[in-house]
Design a protein around this motif. Sequence first.
Motif, PDB file in Angstrom:
ATOM      1  N   LEU A 122      13.193  10.456  20.179  1.00 23.79           N
ATOM      2  CA  LEU A 122      12.615  11.714  20.657  1.00 23.79           C
ATOM      3  C   LEU A 122      11.371  11.957  19.818  1.00 23.79           C
ATOM      4  N   TYR A 123      10.212  11.826  20.442  1.00 21.68           N
ATOM      5  CA  TYR A 123       8.944  11.965  19.736  1.00 21.68           C
ATOM      6  C   TYR A 123       7.973  12.797  20.561  1.00 21.68           C
ATOM      7  N   VAL A 174       7.941  21.340  24.226  1.00 22.47           N
ATOM      8  CA  VAL A 174       8.025  20.023  24.867  1.00 22.47           C
ATOM      9  C   VAL A 174       9.287  19.287  24.407  1.00 22.47           C
ATOM     10  N   ALA A 175       9.545  19.274  23.113  1.00 20.72           N
ATOM     11  CA  ALA A 175      10.724  18.572  22.590  1.00 20.72           C
ATOM     12  C   ALA A 175      12.011  19.190  23.120  1.00 20.72           C
ATOM     13  N   TRP A 223       4.655   7.768  15.596  1.00 20.30           N
ATOM     14  CA  TRP A 223       5.133   7.183  14.345  1.00 20.30           C
ATOM     15  C   TRP A 223       4.107   7.380  13.235  1.00 20.30           C
ATOM     16  N   ARG A 224       2.851   7.150  13.549  1.00 16.89           N
ATOM     17  CA  ARG A 224       1.804   7.281  12.524  1.00 16.89           C
ATOM     18  C   ARG A 224       1.662   8.735  12.078  1.00 16.89           C
ATOM     19  N   ILE A 229       2.541  12.688  26.267  1.00 14.87           N
ATOM     20  CA  ILE A 229       2.448  13.466  25.022  1.00 14.87           C
ATOM     21  C   ILE A 229       3.765  13.476  24.249  1.00 14.87           C
ATOM     22  N   GLY A 230       4.807  12.892  24.842  1.00 15.33           N
ATOM     23  CA  GLY A 230       6.099  12.827  24.181  1.00 15.33           C
ATOM     24  C   GLY A 230       7.085  12.072  25.039  1.00 15.33           C
TER      25      GLY A 230
END
Length: 168
Positions: A93-94, A104-105, A25-26, A71-72
Amino acid sequence: MSRWRIESLTAEHTHGLAECHIACWREAYDGLVPRHLLDAFDVDRRAAQWERTRVKYPRSTHIALSDGIVIGFASAGSPKDEPPAADLELNALYIRAPWYGTGVADDLIDVALTPGVSCSLWVFAENPRAQAFYRKHGFALDGAHKIEDFTPALMVRMVRAAREGDQR
């Protein structure tokens, strides 16, 4: 960078997921979400929230791990919209910024979404990078919008119809 693996969220990783969630988020929303809101996130509270989600909705959240570090992640479940725009909703989804563009996503979205099932999601209107990623995965804006609950940022809905031939 080392390779990653995708797995369902376990109690062992809820704290790491909370750290990843807040960091994502940051990284992604600095300048879009007021800084004081980003600074107010608490890892222990977020970890407790993820643990409740893990227990209530097993196998709805998947994490990407590299060298044991989250990491996600992706989380999907029943749609919250009334009436629902699709049969499934991608709730989150981050990916950590250093892993952008690595695949990765792509791996997470493939695991999180059920093949052949329509899906919706909400994304910040001022997040063209995320919208481009979702378009690549078959999502399109459907015209719906709302204000995010905790910030005045505008959210837009994207929907992907059930696609014939989607199989794993």
